[in-house]
Design a protein around this motif. Structure first.
Motif, PDB file in Angstrom:
ATOM      1  N   LEU A 290       9.254 -29.591  11.988  1.00  0.00           N
ATOM      2  CA  LEU A 290       9.259 -30.945  11.453  1.00  0.00           C
ATOM      3  C   LEU A 290      10.697 -31.412  11.270  1.00  0.00           C
ATOM      4  CD1 LEU A 290       7.289 -33.106  10.265  1.00  0.00           C
ATOM      5  CD2 LEU A 290       7.686 -32.036   8.049  1.00  0.00           C
ATOM      6  N   SER A 291      11.024 -32.604  11.758  1.00  0.00           N
ATOM      7  CA  SER A 291      12.348 -33.196  11.577  1.00  0.00           C
ATOM      8  C   SER A 291      12.222 -34.373  10.620  1.00  0.00           C
ATOM      9  CB  SER A 291      12.910 -33.667  12.922  1.00  0.00           C
ATOM     10  OG  SER A 291      14.041 -34.509  12.724  1.00  0.00           O
ATOM     11  N   MET A 292      12.761 -34.224   9.419  1.00  0.00           N
ATOM     12  CA  MET A 292      12.669 -35.312   8.441  1.00  0.00           C
ATOM     13  C   MET A 292      13.451 -36.537   8.896  1.00  0.00           C
ATOM     14  SD  MET A 292      10.566 -33.940   6.483  1.00  0.00           S
ATOM     15  CE  MET A 292      10.448 -35.380   5.413  1.00  0.00           C
ATOM     16  N   ASP A 293      14.535 -36.332   9.640  1.00  0.00           N
ATOM     17  CA  ASP A 293      15.287 -37.481  10.158  1.00  0.00           C
ATOM     18  C   ASP A 293      14.441 -38.271  11.149  1.00  0.00           C
ATOM     19  OD1 ASP A 293      17.493 -36.806   8.649  1.00  0.00           O
ATOM     20  OD2 ASP A 293      18.515 -35.739  10.281  1.00  0.00           O
ATOM     21  N   SER A 294      13.756 -37.560  12.033  1.00  0.00           N
ATOM     22  CA  SER A 294      12.886 -38.233  12.999  1.00  0.00           C
ATOM     23  C   SER A 294      11.742 -38.948  12.292  1.00  0.00           C
ATOM     24  CB  SER A 294      12.330 -37.206  13.994  1.00  0.00           C
ATOM     25  OG  SER A 294      11.353 -37.781  14.830  1.00  0.00           O
ATOM     26  N   LEU A 295      11.208 -38.318  11.276  1.00  0.00           N
ATOM     27  CA  LEU A 295      10.108 -38.900  10.519  1.00  0.00           C
ATOM     28  C   LEU A 295      10.547 -40.192   9.822  1.00  0.00           C
ATOM     29  CD1 LEU A 295       7.196 -38.363   9.817  1.00  0.00           C
ATOM     30  CD2 LEU A 295       7.955 -36.847   7.981  1.00  0.00           C
ATOM     31  N   GLN A 296      11.718 -40.148   9.183  1.00  0.00           N
ATOM     32  CA  GLN A 296      12.206 -41.337   8.488  1.00  0.00           C
ATOM     33  C   GLN A 296      12.540 -42.456   9.477  1.00  0.00           C
ATOM     34  OE1 GLN A 296      12.525 -41.510   4.890  1.00  0.00           O
ATOM     35  NE2 GLN A 296      12.456 -43.646   5.566  1.00  0.00           N
ATOM     36  N   ALA A 297      13.124 -42.093  10.614  1.00  0.00           N
ATOM     37  CA  ALA A 297      13.458 -43.101  11.621  1.00  0.00           C
ATOM     38  C   ALA A 297      12.199 -43.768  12.166  1.00  0.00           C
ATOM     39  CB  ALA A 297      14.261 -42.460  12.755  1.00  0.00           C
ATOM     40  N   ALA A 298      11.146 -42.980  12.392  1.00  0.00           N
ATOM     41  CA  ALA A 298       9.899 -43.545  12.897  1.00  0.00           C
ATOM     42  C   ALA A 298       9.284 -44.507  11.886  1.00  0.00           C
ATOM     43  CB  ALA A 298       8.922 -42.428  13.231  1.00  0.00           C
ATOM     44  N   LEU A 299       9.291 -44.113  10.618  1.00  0.00           N
ATOM     45  CA  LEU A 299       8.747 -44.982   9.575  1.00  0.00           C
ATOM     46  C   LEU A 299       9.560 -46.263   9.446  1.00  0.00           C
ATOM     47  CD1 LEU A 299       6.769 -45.418   7.208  1.00  0.00           C
ATOM     48  CD2 LEU A 299       8.408 -44.202   5.743  1.00  0.00           C
ATOM     49  N   ASP A 300      10.879 -46.143   9.392  1.00  0.00           N
ATOM     50  CA  ASP A 300      11.736 -47.325   9.248  1.00  0.00           C
ATOM     51  C   ASP A 300      11.577 -48.263  10.438  1.00  0.00           C
ATOM     52  OD1 ASP A 300      12.650 -46.246   6.893  1.00  0.00           O
ATOM     53  OD2 ASP A 300      14.536 -45.497   7.723  1.00  0.00           O
TER      54      ASP A 300
ATOM     55  N   VAL B 191      -6.951 -43.944  17.041  1.00  0.00           N
ATOM     56  CA  VAL B 191      -6.170 -45.061  16.503  1.00  0.00           C
ATOM     57  C   VAL B 191      -6.348 -46.293  17.387  1.00  0.00           C
ATOM     58  CG1 VAL B 191      -3.824 -45.894  16.075  1.00  0.00           C
ATOM     59  CG2 VAL B 191      -4.494 -43.625  15.283  1.00  0.00           C
ATOM     60  N   ALA B 192      -6.335 -46.102  18.709  1.00  0.00           N
ATOM     61  CA  ALA B 192      -6.555 -47.229  19.615  1.00  0.00           C
ATOM     62  C   ALA B 192      -7.973 -47.773  19.477  1.00  0.00           C
ATOM     63  CB  ALA B 192      -6.287 -46.791  21.059  1.00  0.00           C
ATOM     64  N   LEU B 193      -8.962 -46.881  19.368  1.00  0.00           N
ATOM     65  CA  LEU B 193     -10.354 -47.302  19.255  1.00  0.00           C
ATOM     66  C   LEU B 193     -10.574 -48.182  18.039  1.00  0.00           C
ATOM     67  CD1 LEU B 193     -13.336 -47.006  20.206  1.00  0.00           C
ATOM     68  CD2 LEU B 193     -13.479 -44.987  18.751  1.00  0.00           C
ATOM     69  N   TYR B 194      -9.931 -47.835  16.924  1.00  0.00           N
ATOM     70  CA  TYR B 194     -10.138 -48.592  15.689  1.00  0.00           C
ATOM     71  C   TYR B 194      -9.131 -49.726  15.518  1.00  0.00           C
ATOM     72  CZ  TYR B 194     -13.142 -44.609  14.844  1.00  0.00           C
ATOM     73  OH  TYR B 194     -14.106 -43.639  14.969  1.00  0.00           O
ATOM     74  N   GLY B 195      -8.325 -49.973  16.553  1.00  0.00           N
ATOM     75  CA  GLY B 195      -7.466 -51.155  16.565  1.00  0.00           C
ATOM     76  C   GLY B 195      -6.182 -51.024  15.783  1.00  0.00           C
ATOM     77  N   GLY B 196      -5.732 -49.809  15.484  1.00  0.00           N
ATOM     78  CA  GLY B 196      -4.495 -49.611  14.735  1.00  0.00           C
ATOM     79  C   GLY B 196      -3.294 -49.397  15.636  1.00  0.00           C
ATOM     80  N   THR B 197      -2.188 -49.041  15.024  1.00  0.00           N
ATOM     81  CA  THR B 197      -0.935 -48.789  15.738  1.00  0.00           C
ATOM     82  C   THR B 197      -0.512 -47.340  15.517  1.00  0.00           C
ATOM     83  OG1 THR B 197      -0.194 -51.080  15.508  1.00  0.00           O
ATOM     84  CG2 THR B 197       1.507 -49.434  15.937  1.00  0.00           C
ATOM     85  N   LEU B 198      -0.332 -46.617  16.614  1.00  0.00           N
ATOM     86  CA  LEU B 198       0.162 -45.244  16.516  1.00  0.00           C
ATOM     87  C   LEU B 198       1.675 -45.259  16.403  1.00  0.00           C
ATOM     88  CD1 LEU B 198      -1.078 -42.102  18.232  1.00  0.00           C
ATOM     89  CD2 LEU B 198       1.344 -42.622  18.434  1.00  0.00           C
ATOM     90  N   VAL B 199       2.183 -44.599  15.380  1.00  0.00           N
ATOM     91  CA  VAL B 199       3.623 -44.486  15.162  1.00  0.00           C
ATOM     92  C   VAL B 199       4.000 -43.023  15.348  1.00  0.00           C
ATOM     93  CG1 VAL B 199       5.530 -44.882  13.559  1.00  0.00           C
ATOM     94  CG2 VAL B 199       3.531 -46.410  13.527  1.00  0.00           C
ATOM     95  N   GLY B 200       4.644 -42.707  16.468  1.00  0.00           N
ATOM     96  CA  GLY B 200       4.952 -41.323  16.766  1.00  0.00           C
ATOM     97  C   GLY B 200       6.229 -40.845  16.096  1.00  0.00           C
ATOM     98  N   TYR B 201       6.203 -39.630  15.552  1.00  0.00           N
ATOM     99  CA  TYR B 201       7.434 -39.001  15.071  1.00  0.00           C
ATOM    100  C   TYR B 201       7.616 -37.699  15.836  1.00  0.00           C
ATOM    101  CZ  TYR B 201       4.505 -36.035  11.945  1.00  0.00           C
ATOM    102  OH  TYR B 201       3.574 -35.159  11.425  1.00  0.00           O
ATOM    103  N   HIS B 202       8.824 -37.504  16.395  1.00  0.00           N
ATOM    104  CA  HIS B 202       9.064 -36.387  17.298  1.00  0.00           C
ATOM    105  C   HIS B 202       9.345 -35.104  16.528  1.00  0.00           C
ATOM    106  CE1 HIS B 202       9.132 -38.413  21.245  1.00  0.00           C
ATOM    107  NE2 HIS B 202       9.509 -39.468  20.549  1.00  0.00           N
TER     108      HIS B 202
END
Length: 440
Positions: free
Chosen positions: A130-140, A110-121
């Protein structure tokens, strides 16, 4: 071997060296390759082996069969991952959701191609689920900062976390991706490495079983490789990715991009065909192959449980059970003195722990800070791959180090369990022989 030296197929001595089905398979491959292992093949992979991939997916996924045009053979799964990320990312505002802890291929690409990494815990206390709350919070949170999140990565079974996602979690992930118009990238290279509580289900099968609109509309790219499983043929560089519900124009452009490299590695293609299409009942090779392959997986299952139990028996260490893949990712409650010492040296605290482990025991492990992790927590990744014959001794050596480390930095309430310095393995030339408990 026969494809690399095709003259052996007609040697009268070959029947004593190779099973009948191996010779017959080699003849089919050699005819399909049109020029043998040294000749360029189609830029997306030889058609006969793409068909074998479709057969494999159909058997694995309850009859759901892809079209061969949606199969791209690659030099291991990593090349496919990089190609898709390069295609998805346009500029720094494009983001990709990646599970934390994450395999560094994703953050690096992601860094090599110039994007932004958005981590979900992932939820460690729930077995790295998988935590859907963590996923939604990361996206928002990313969208609030102006990031255009375009894709989500799922690593199942997990690296470095060793978990296996169940069907309900996969279906929740697919619904989330569909509702938010995200390409789902399913990294499934450890699918054969399953050791217990949760069976492997592919994202493709989960999506197809959900019916419309997901089966007809959700963009999914699935990755597999010969580098893992019972094969472990990482040097041969064989793998594939499978496109589902991807626009024909996008597929055509992916074909143009892979054409730059002319052809994937041809020995890797043949190895992939052998791996995903093993001998069947009645074939001359079947019994020997089944015996060897199942013995490898059973041994890895035993080592996974031994390692999880050994870590959980140590003071200040907690380790989720290793349900899949090749790694454990234990959490270590490092004493404040150790944390202070690491900061004085300009190191992450778990890097200090791993360096002292290497010095004391000759065991190489990877600090959790290399994979990203929740703030204020410390982990390390180990593999379950050291040979089973010396596995218990290796764990005892690790135990000796850990208790010594905790005593040195004030992490033990008393010194009752403090060990004497362990006798370290020696290479015979007066130097420590490192034990590779880490696999990059």
């Amino acid at each position: 071997s026969l494809c690399a030296a095709p003259f052996l197929m007609d040697d009268p001595r070959a029947a004593a060296l190779f099973p009948r089905d191996a010779i017959a398979r080699a003849r089919r491959y050699h005819q399909a390759l049109r020029g043998g292992l040294g000749a360029y093949q189609d830029s997306k992979g030889n058609a006969a082996i793409c068909d074998e991939v479709c057969d494999f997916i159909q058997r694995r996924d309850g009859g759901f069969r892809p079209d061969p045009s949606d199969i791209f053979l690659t030099n291991g799964a990593s090349d496919g991952v990089k190609l898709l990320l390069q295609t998805i990312i346009r500029d720094g505002r494009d983001g990709v959701l990646v599970p934390i802890p994450q395999y560094p291929l994703y953050s690096a690409a992601v860094a090599l191609y110039g994007g932004t990494l958005v981590g979900y815990h992932l939820d460690e206390q729930a077995g790295w689920a998988l935590s859907m709350d963590s996923l939604q919070a990361a996206l928002d949170g990313a969208r609030a900062e102006g990031v255009r999140v375009r894709a989500i990565v799922c690593i199942n079974p997990g690296n470095p976390t060793g978990q296996c996602l169940g069907l309900e979690q996969l279906q929740a992930l697919i619904r989330f991706a569909h509702e938010n118009s995200l390409v789902l990238m399913a990294d499934e290279v450890y699918q054969e490495n399953i050791y217990g509580r949760v069976p492997f289900v592919s994202c493709y099968e989960a999506m197809c079983s959900m019916g419309a609109p997901y089966a007809d509309d959700q963009e999914l790219v699935s990755f597999h490789s010969i580098s893992k499983g019972a094969a472990g043929e990482c040097g041969l560089r064989g793998g594939y990715f499978h496109l589902s519900n991807v626009d024909a124009g996008v597929r055509a452009n992916l074909y143009k991009i892979v054409s730059i490299n002319l052809s994937p590695c041809v020995p890797g293609m043949v190895a992939l065909g052998c791996y995903i299409n093993p001998p069947r009942p009645g074939d001359a090779s079947y019994e020997a192959h089944q015996k060897e392959r199942s013995a490898i997986i059973r041994s890895m299952k035993r080592r996974a449980r031994l390692m999880s139990d050994a870590f959980n028996a140590l003071p200040g260490v907690s380790c989720q059970l290793v349900d899949g893949a090749m790694y454990a990712f234990p959490r270590v409650a490092l004493p404040p003195r150790a944390v202070d010492e690491a900061r004085q040296r300009g190191l992450a605290p778990d890097t200090l722990y791993c360096l002292e482990l290497l010095e004391y025991a000759g065991i190489a492990a990877t600090p959790g800070s290399s994979f990203e992790q929740e703030d204020g927590t410390y982990h390390f990744r180990t593999s379950i791959l050291p040979p089973e014959a010396g596995f218990v001794g290796l764990l005892e050596l690790f135990r000796a180090f850990h208790l010594d480390f905790m005593q040195t930095y004030g992490g033990l309430q008393n010194n009752r369990d403090a060990p004497a310095k362990a006798q370290l393995p020696n290479s015979g030339a007066g130097q420590l022989a490192p034990v590779a408990l880490s696999k990059l």
